[in-house]
Design a protein around this motif. Structure first.
Motif, PDB file in Angstrom:
ATOM      1  N   LEU A  64       7.741 -12.515  -3.877  1.00 54.35           N
ATOM      2  CA  LEU A  64       8.167 -11.329  -4.616  1.00 54.35           C
ATOM      3  C   LEU A  64       6.978 -10.504  -5.087  1.00 54.35           C
ATOM      4  O   LEU A  64       7.028  -9.268  -5.098  1.00 54.35           O
ATOM      5  CB  LEU A  64       9.023 -11.754  -5.814  1.00 54.35           C
ATOM      6  CG  LEU A  64      10.373 -12.410  -5.483  1.00 54.35           C
ATOM      7  CD1 LEU A  64      11.058 -12.896  -6.758  1.00 54.35           C
ATOM      8  CD2 LEU A  64      11.280 -11.439  -4.755  1.00 54.35           C
ATOM      9  N   ALA A  65       5.871 -11.232  -5.499  1.00 49.19           N
ATOM     10  CA  ALA A  65       4.684 -10.505  -5.928  1.00 49.19           C
ATOM     11  C   ALA A  65       4.072  -9.713  -4.775  1.00 49.19           C
ATOM     12  O   ALA A  65       3.642  -8.567  -4.949  1.00 49.19           O
ATOM     13  CB  ALA A  65       3.660 -11.484  -6.505  1.00 49.19           C
TER      14      ALA A  65
ATOM     15  N   ARG B 228       5.191  -2.793  -2.282  1.00 51.29           N
ATOM     16  CA  ARG B 228       5.939  -1.653  -2.811  1.00 51.29           C
ATOM     17  C   ARG B 228       5.075  -0.805  -3.743  1.00 51.29           C
ATOM     18  O   ARG B 228       5.165   0.418  -3.739  1.00 51.29           O
ATOM     19  CB  ARG B 228       7.176  -2.138  -3.543  1.00 51.29           C
ATOM     20  CG  ARG B 228       8.269  -2.669  -2.633  1.00 51.29           C
ATOM     21  CD  ARG B 228       9.592  -2.785  -3.374  1.00 51.29           C
ATOM     22  NE  ARG B 228       9.517  -3.683  -4.497  1.00 51.29           N
ATOM     23  CZ  ARG B 228       9.761  -4.987  -4.428  1.00 51.29           C
ATOM     24  NH1 ARG B 228      10.095  -5.526  -3.282  1.00 51.29           N
ATOM     25  NH2 ARG B 228       9.686  -5.752  -5.510  1.00 51.29           N
ATOM     26  N   SER B 229       4.207  -1.501  -4.530  1.00 56.39           N
ATOM     27  CA  SER B 229       3.335  -0.756  -5.432  1.00 56.39           C
ATOM     28  C   SER B 229       2.348   0.097  -4.647  1.00 56.39           C
ATOM     29  O   SER B 229       2.073   1.245  -5.014  1.00 56.39           O
ATOM     30  CB  SER B 229       2.589  -1.732  -6.349  1.00 56.39           C
ATOM     31  OG  SER B 229       3.495  -2.474  -7.133  1.00 56.39           O
ATOM     32  N   GLU B 230       1.777  -0.522  -3.556  1.00 55.44           N
ATOM     33  CA  GLU B 230       0.864   0.259  -2.726  1.00 55.44           C
ATOM     34  C   GLU B 230       1.574   1.449  -2.105  1.00 55.44           C
ATOM     35  O   GLU B 230       1.046   2.573  -2.099  1.00 55.44           O
ATOM     36  CB  GLU B 230       0.264  -0.638  -1.638  1.00 55.44           C
ATOM     37  CG  GLU B 230      -0.677  -1.715  -2.200  1.00 55.44           C
ATOM     38  CD  GLU B 230      -1.179  -2.645  -1.109  1.00 55.44           C
ATOM     39  OE1 GLU B 230      -0.681  -2.517   0.038  1.00 55.44           O
ATOM     40  OE2 GLU B 230      -2.072  -3.472  -1.397  1.00 55.44           O
ATOM     41  N   GLU B 231       2.762   1.172  -1.557  1.00 59.09           N
ATOM     42  CA  GLU B 231       3.522   2.287  -0.992  1.00 59.09           C
ATOM     43  C   GLU B 231       3.855   3.318  -2.060  1.00 59.09           C
ATOM     44  O   GLU B 231       3.741   4.529  -1.841  1.00 59.09           O
ATOM     45  CB  GLU B 231       4.811   1.754  -0.361  1.00 59.09           C
ATOM     46  CG  GLU B 231       4.569   0.865   0.853  1.00 59.09           C
ATOM     47  CD  GLU B 231       5.859   0.275   1.392  1.00 59.09           C
ATOM     48  OE1 GLU B 231       6.907   0.524   0.754  1.00 59.09           O
ATOM     49  OE2 GLU B 231       5.819  -0.413   2.432  1.00 59.09           O
TER      50      GLU B 231
ATOM     51  N   LEU C 212       2.625   7.052  -2.196  1.00 66.73           N
ATOM     52  CA  LEU C 212       3.610   8.115  -2.364  1.00 66.73           C
ATOM     53  C   LEU C 212       3.325   8.936  -3.613  1.00 66.73           C
ATOM     54  O   LEU C 212       3.407  10.174  -3.597  1.00 66.73           O
ATOM     55  CB  LEU C 212       5.016   7.498  -2.452  1.00 66.73           C
ATOM     56  CG  LEU C 212       6.189   8.482  -2.584  1.00 66.73           C
ATOM     57  CD1 LEU C 212       6.241   9.410  -1.379  1.00 66.73           C
ATOM     58  CD2 LEU C 212       7.502   7.725  -2.704  1.00 66.73           C
ATOM     59  N   LEU C 213       2.939   8.235  -4.700  1.00 65.60           N
ATOM     60  CA  LEU C 213       2.618   8.957  -5.930  1.00 65.60           C
ATOM     61  C   LEU C 213       1.372   9.810  -5.763  1.00 65.60           C
ATOM     62  O   LEU C 213       1.287  10.915  -6.307  1.00 65.60           O
ATOM     63  CB  LEU C 213       2.433   7.966  -7.078  1.00 65.60           C
ATOM     64  CG  LEU C 213       3.707   7.256  -7.566  1.00 65.60           C
ATOM     65  CD1 LEU C 213       3.367   6.238  -8.639  1.00 65.60           C
ATOM     66  CD2 LEU C 213       4.706   8.262  -8.112  1.00 65.60           C
ATOM     67  N   ALA C 214       0.378   9.242  -4.998  1.00 61.59           N
ATOM     68  CA  ALA C 214      -0.821  10.033  -4.750  1.00 61.59           C
ATOM     69  C   ALA C 214      -0.488  11.289  -3.956  1.00 61.59           C
ATOM     70  O   ALA C 214      -0.967  12.396  -4.264  1.00 61.59           O
ATOM     71  CB  ALA C 214      -1.848   9.190  -4.003  1.00 61.59           C
TER      72      ALA C 214
END
Length: 564
Positions: A337-338, A344-347, A351-353
């Motif tokens: 899960l981590a 997901r955090s990288e994606e 995406l946020l960047a």
């Protein structure tokens, strides 16, 4: 010697199948074997030493019988099948199972079988196929089959971990207290009128029951109170029970089946022998068996304690292993899960960047648009101020034009009045001239002879005035003044026409400027609304269209100027 003279060769062995409570065995027996030989073989096979409780039972016609140990097997009324089937069962029951049943195998054969409750194995419904309770017991309580199973399962689970021999002994101790424990029932009659009764034979004695009740006997004869049991075979077999107390009545009953009578007699003799044996000192063999059983129980108790500790340690180790495996699986799941969360955090970060970059570009664009909007606003404000100033100047010009128009109107009226006066004066002057000329002509005609007498007429008076006497009338008239007056009137008229034309040109110019100012004001208002809505994200609004009443003053002034 002919073949027909030969006798058929008899087999030397025969086969039997013995069915115990938990197994089936087959043996090959010699023809000369007695019942004791077969019974001892079965007891040695199962490891049983307490043989006096058991026997080999077989089915004959509509009843059953016990194999006699002193007679040959084939000489008895055993089935002629091959193999011959016998059931190894308890023939006699102990009074106190804990004291009399020494061997574990003996307890086990009495008990049938037992085991620990396992939740993973004993699923709901595992007792559905077993007839654990008699129908009579089931009918005594208002409980469904599922309720009985739930109760039995709960009691079963409470005894988890008990050794099999202990569980079997506990079971047998409960069973020995039941009313029907170890009782063999037979149909009998008490007299020749065929009053149906039931005879019960057990380890305690003989009992007489009603046919519809096997629990509470009507009369009992304990073995200790029976002096003699006689057996008579006549037309109807008669049994006579003589109490030890001679004051008591002798009890007789009848049975019509020979095999049943023999079976009753066997059970009576066997149970009475065991009853008497229990009240004597144990034989050396039984004492040795009890001593060995005691030592065996102590040894097994120690072994069970060791096994219990080992089992507990193994269960604890298994629980620890399961906990470690569970923890390992949990950590693996958490790691998975981590990792998924990291991906997901990288994606999400990418995406946020990207969104941040887009937002930054949009912010720059909005800032640029805001700057442009601010410049446009300032320009519009400046234009609006300029427009206001121009409007103020135009209004001032309009007021001046109105004042000028009023003055011109007044001058026009005044000039018109002066022209009327001048015209009237001119008319009067012309009338006076005409009258003067007429008068002069008349005078001339009248005084012509006098005039002719003079050669030279008298000079006109100074100043060009013509004075006619005799009537006190004086005519003072100059042609140059008339011409000058006419020229002045014409000149003033031309100046008035020129000023009127110039005023009309100014009014037209002023009207065109006012129209252009109104159009520019509407465009500016539309631009301000568009910029405001674009900055707020609202849809564009329609350009402001002033009400026609706002221009009523201008239109009235224009109409007035055009009329002028």
């Amino acid at each position: 010697m002919s073949i027909l003279g030969l006798k058929k060769k008899q087999p030397k062995t025969f086969k039997v199948k013995v069915i115990t409570m938990d197994a089936e065995m087959e043996f090959s027996c010699e023809v000369k074997w007695k019942g004791k030989d077969l019974f001892d073989l079965v007891c040695r096979t199962v490891g049983l030493r307490e043989t006096w409780f058991f026997g080999l039972r077989y089915t004959v016609k509509d009843t059953y019988a016990w194999l006699k140990t002193e007679k040959r097997v084939l000489d008895q009324e055993v089935p002629k099948d091959s193999p011959i089937t016998f059931h190894f069962l308890a023939k006699f029951f102990p009074e106190k199972v804990e004291e009399e049943l020494v061997q574990e195998i003996t307890q086990h054969l009495f008990f049938l079988q037992y085991g620990d409750y396992e939740p993973n194995f004993h699923k709901p419904g595992f007792l559905a196929q077993d007839e654990l309770l008699p129908k009579r017991v089931l009918m005594q309580y208002q409980m469904t089959a599922d309720m009985w199973e739930e109760k039995i399962t709960a009691w079963y689970a409470e005894h988890r971990g008990i050794a099999r021999d202990e569980a079997e002994m506990d079971y047998l101790k409960i069973a020995q207290d039941l009313d029907m424990y170890g009782v063999s029932y037979f149909a009998i009659t008490q007299n020749k009128r065929d009053t149906d009764l039931l005879l019960g034979v057990d380890a305690q004695g003989l009992h007489i029951y009603s046919p519809n009740s096997k629990l509470n006997p009507n009369k009992s004869f304990p073995w200790s109170g029976i002096r003699n049991i006689s057996y008579s075979e006549k037309e109807v077999t008669t049994f006579t029970i003589k109490p030890l107390d001679k004051k008591k009545d002798v009890f007789k009953f009848y049975s019509s089946q020979l095999r049943v009578n023999k079976l009753i007699l066997q059970l009576c003799i066997g149970n009475h022998d065991l009853f008497m044996r229990r009240r004597k000192v144990d034989s050396i063999e039984v004492q040795q068996m009890k001593s060995q059983a005691k030592e065996e129980k102590a040894r097994k108790k120690v072994e069970r304690q060791i096994l219990a500790r080992e089992k507990q340690m193994r269960e604890e180790a298994e629980r620890a292993k399961e906990e470690m495996e569970r923890r390992l699986f949990q950590l693996q799941d958490e790691a998975r899960l981590a990792n998924e969360a990291l991906l997901r955090s990288e994606e999400t970060a990418d995406l946020l960047a990207e969104k941040a970059q887009i937002a930054e570009e949009e912010a720059k664009l909005l800032a640029h648009k805001a700057a442009e909007a601010e410049q446009e606003r300032q320009r519009i404000e400046a234009t609006a101020l300029k427009t206001k100033e121009e409007k103020r100047l135009m209004e001032q010009k309009m007021r001046e034009a109105e004042q000028l128009a009023v003055k011109l109107v007044e001058q026009s009226e005044r000039r018109s009045k002066e022209a009327d006066h001048l015209k009237q004066d001119l008319t009067e002057a012309k009338d006076a001239e005409r009258r003067a000329k007429q008068k002069l002509l008349e005078i001339t005609k009248t005084s012509y002879p006098l005039i002719a007498a003079y050669s030279t007429p008298p000079p006109p008076p100074e100043g060009g005035d013509l004075a006619l006497g005799s009537g006190s009338m004086r005519i003072d008239f100059k042609d140059s003044d008339m011409k000058r007056l006419s020229m002045e009137i014409e000149r003033e008229r031309l100046e008035y026409v020129e000023k009127s034309k110039h005023l009309q040109d100014q009014l037209k110019e002023l009207k065109s400027e006012i129209e252009s100012l109104k159009l520019e004001e509407q465009q500016q208002q539309a631009g301000v609304y568009s910029l405001r809505n674009e900055a707020r994200g609202y849809p564009p609004e329609p350009p402001y269209m002033p009400h026609s009443n706002r221009n009523s003053a201008y239109m009235a002034q224009m109409a007035f100027f055009e009329e002028v």
